[in-house]
Motif scaffolding. Structure first.
Motif, PDB file in Angstrom:
ATOM      1  N   GLU A 120       8.917  13.340 -13.610  1.00 57.29           N
ATOM      2  CA  GLU A 120       8.927  14.146 -11.956  1.00 57.29           C
ATOM      3  C   GLU A 120       7.205  13.842 -12.144  1.00 57.29           C
ATOM      4  N   PRO A 121       7.043  13.405 -10.632  1.00 56.54           N
ATOM      5  CA  PRO A 121       5.665  13.384 -10.045  1.00 56.54           C
ATOM      6  C   PRO A 121       4.489  14.233 -11.024  1.00 56.54           C
ATOM      7  N   GLY A 122       3.989  13.831 -11.443  1.00 54.19           N
ATOM      8  CA  GLY A 122       2.657  14.474 -12.167  1.00 54.19           C
ATOM      9  C   GLY A 122       2.806  14.067 -13.644  1.00 54.19           C
ATOM     10  N   GLY A 123       3.734  13.679 -14.356  1.00 51.46           N
ATOM     11  CA  GLY A 123       4.369  13.421 -15.363  1.00 51.46           C
ATOM     12  C   GLY A 123       4.370  11.715 -15.967  1.00 51.46           C
ATOM     13  N   SER A 124       4.919  11.876 -17.535  1.00 49.11           N
ATOM     14  CA  SER A 124       4.089  10.428 -18.220  1.00 49.11           C
ATOM     15  C   SER A 124       5.830  10.200 -18.385  1.00 49.11           C
ATOM     16  N   LEU A 125       5.138   9.267 -18.905  1.00 44.10           N
ATOM     17  CA  LEU A 125       6.528   7.941 -19.700  1.00 44.10           C
ATOM     18  C   LEU A 125       6.188   6.719 -19.960  1.00 44.10           C
ATOM     19  N   THR A 126       6.833   6.695 -21.344  1.00 48.18           N
ATOM     20  CA  THR A 126       6.181   5.359 -22.024  1.00 48.18           C
ATOM     21  C   THR A 126       7.365   4.232 -22.681  1.00 48.18           C
ATOM     22  N   LEU A 127       6.624   2.932 -21.657  1.00 50.11           N
ATOM     23  CA  LEU A 127       7.915   1.307 -21.994  1.00 50.11           C
ATOM     24  C   LEU A 127       7.668   1.151 -22.776  1.00 50.11           C
ATOM     25  N   TYR A 167      -6.278  -3.787 -15.943  1.00 53.11           N
ATOM     26  CA  TYR A 167      -5.131  -3.298 -15.007  1.00 53.11           C
ATOM     27  C   TYR A 167      -5.663  -3.207 -13.684  1.00 53.11           C
ATOM     28  N   ALA A 168      -4.363  -2.948 -12.865  1.00 54.28           N
ATOM     29  CA  ALA A 168      -4.259  -2.744 -11.282  1.00 54.28           C
ATOM     30  C   ALA A 168      -5.198  -1.965 -11.145  1.00 54.28           C
ATOM     31  N   ASP A 169      -5.835  -1.656  -9.911  1.00 52.15           N
ATOM     32  CA  ASP A 169      -6.752  -1.142  -9.583  1.00 52.15           C
ATOM     33  C   ASP A 169      -5.965  -0.019  -9.181  1.00 52.15           C
ATOM     34  N   SER A 170      -4.864   0.271  -8.764  1.00 55.58           N
ATOM     35  CA  SER A 170      -3.612   1.766  -8.789  1.00 55.58           C
ATOM     36  C   SER A 170      -3.034   2.086  -9.353  1.00 55.58           C
ATOM     37  N   VAL A 171      -3.002   2.203 -10.621  1.00 54.43           N
ATOM     38  CA  VAL A 171      -2.682   2.962 -12.187  1.00 54.43           C
ATOM     39  C   VAL A 171      -3.424   2.472 -13.067  1.00 54.43           C
ATOM     40  N   LYS A 172      -5.439   2.291 -12.069  1.00 53.92           N
ATOM     41  CA  LYS A 172      -6.248   2.779 -13.263  1.00 53.92           C
ATOM     42  C   LYS A 172      -6.544   4.646 -13.491  1.00 53.92           C
ATOM     43  N   GLY A 173      -7.225   5.052 -14.727  1.00 54.62           N
ATOM     44  CA  GLY A 173      -6.933   5.647 -15.201  1.00 54.62           C
ATOM     45  C   GLY A 173      -5.756   6.532 -15.159  1.00 54.62           C
ATOM     46  N   ARG A 174      -4.769   6.098 -14.948  1.00 59.13           N
ATOM     47  CA  ARG A 174      -3.341   6.831 -15.182  1.00 59.13           C
ATOM     48  C   ARG A 174      -2.753   6.030 -16.382  1.00 59.13           C
ATOM     49  N   PHE A 175      -2.341   4.776 -16.425  1.00 54.61           N
ATOM     50  CA  PHE A 175      -1.412   3.965 -17.044  1.00 54.61           C
ATOM     51  C   PHE A 175      -2.681   3.265 -18.274  1.00 54.61           C
ATOM     52  N   MET A 212       2.556   6.232 -19.204  1.00 55.24           N
ATOM     53  CA  MET A 212       2.384   6.198 -17.943  1.00 55.24           C
ATOM     54  C   MET A 212       1.842   7.405 -17.662  1.00 55.24           C
ATOM     55  N   ASN A 213       0.918   8.234 -17.336  1.00 50.39           N
ATOM     56  CA  ASN A 213       0.245   9.333 -17.369  1.00 50.39           C
ATOM     57  C   ASN A 213      -0.040   9.930 -15.332  1.00 50.39           C
ATOM     58  N   SER A 214       0.072  11.025 -14.733  1.00 47.48           N
ATOM     59  CA  SER A 214       0.185  11.544 -13.736  1.00 47.48           C
ATOM     60  C   SER A 214       0.748   9.937 -12.704  1.00 47.48           C
ATOM     61  N   VAL A 215       2.152  10.751 -13.232  1.00 45.54           N
ATOM     62  CA  VAL A 215       3.039   9.324 -12.584  1.00 45.54           C
ATOM     63  C   VAL A 215       3.258   9.776 -10.782  1.00 45.54           C
ATOM     64  N   LYS A 216       3.162   8.626 -10.357  1.00 44.85           N
ATOM     65  CA  LYS A 216       3.613   9.283  -8.755  1.00 44.85           C
ATOM     66  C   LYS A 216       4.360   8.258  -8.535  1.00 44.85           C
ATOM     67  N   PRO A 217       5.537   8.938  -6.428  1.00 47.87           N
ATOM     68  CA  PRO A 217       6.324   8.094  -6.394  1.00 47.87           C
ATOM     69  C   PRO A 217       6.061   6.774  -5.738  1.00 47.87           C
ATOM     70  N   GLU A 218       5.140   6.064  -5.740  1.00 45.58           N
ATOM     71  CA  GLU A 218       4.868   5.054  -5.554  1.00 45.58           C
ATOM     72  C   GLU A 218       5.075   3.944  -6.363  1.00 45.58           C
ATOM     73  N   ASP A 219       4.868   5.317  -7.858  1.00 39.02           N
ATOM     74  CA  ASP A 219       5.105   3.660  -9.596  1.00 39.02           C
ATOM     75  C   ASP A 219       6.528   3.239  -9.716  1.00 39.02           C
ATOM     76  N   ALA A 220       7.597   3.919  -8.973  1.00 43.42           N
ATOM     77  CA  ALA A 220       8.719   3.722  -8.882  1.00 43.42           C
ATOM     78  C   ALA A 220       9.633   2.312  -9.046  1.00 43.42           C
ATOM     79  N   THR A 221       9.956   1.610  -9.313  1.00 44.18           N
ATOM     80  CA  THR A 221      10.295   0.616  -9.232  1.00 44.18           C
ATOM     81  C   THR A 221      10.890   0.274 -10.401  1.00 44.18           C
ATOM     82  N   THR A 222      11.046  -1.723 -10.640  1.00 45.26           N
ATOM     83  CA  THR A 222      11.745  -2.153 -12.053  1.00 45.26           C
ATOM     84  C   THR A 222       9.947  -2.199 -12.211  1.00 45.26           C
ATOM     85  N   TYR A 223       9.726  -2.309 -13.680  1.00 41.32           N
ATOM     86  CA  TYR A 223       8.998  -2.494 -14.718  1.00 41.32           C
ATOM     87  C   TYR A 223       9.664  -3.934 -15.219  1.00 41.32           C
ATOM     88  N   LEU A 224       8.830  -4.729 -15.411  1.00 39.30           N
ATOM     89  CA  LEU A 224       9.149  -6.078 -16.648  1.00 39.30           C
ATOM     90  C   LEU A 224       8.379  -6.445 -16.831  1.00 39.30           C
TER      91      LEU A 224
END
Length: 121
Positions: A13-20, A59-67, A82-94
């Motif tokens: 969910e937006p604002g949620g957390s996930l660990t890859l 880190y990429a600027d877009s994820v600093k402080g969150r990932f 991954m913390n405070s996940v945003k909709p724009e974080d949705a994609t494939t991670y390699l």
């Protein structure tokens, strides 16, 4: 042959957390720099976070402080919290690993197949 497997993707969910997680296996001498990238369809692959063998993070600027990227050298793994996940974080991670086949070889690079992160309520 070096084999890379990512896991941990899924729905968050937006604002949620996930660990890859990323596990490297195969015949290699040492792992060097490793990193997480993400790629949208039709777009260029971009660095999300990288970590050197000694643990220096980037880190990429877009994820600093969150990932947060971390590494377990004993298990040949890296992680992306991954913390405070945003909709724009949705994609494939390699996952990418730079390595050497032996102490005299040049640096090589290998990629995993990716894990999908979906952000939705």
């Amino acid at each position: 042959q070096v084999h890379i497997v990512e896991s941990g993707g899924g729905l968050v969910e937006p604002g949620g957390s996930l660990t890859l997680s990323c596990k490297v296996s195969g015949a290699f001498y040492t792992l060097l720099h490793m990193g997480w990238y993400r790629q949208d369809v039709g777009k260029q692959r971009e660095l999300v976070a990288g970590i050197t063998k000694t643990g220096v993070e980037r880190y990429a600027d877009s994820v600093k402080g969150r990932f947060t990227i971390s590494r377990d050298n004993a298990k040949n793994m890296i992680f992306l919290e991954m913390n405070s996940v945003k909709p724009e974080d949705a994609t494939t991670y390699l996952c990418k690993a730079n390595f050497q086949y032996n102490s005299q070889s040049t640096e090589r690079m290998a990629w995993g197949q990716g894990t999908q992160v979906t952000v939705a309520s």
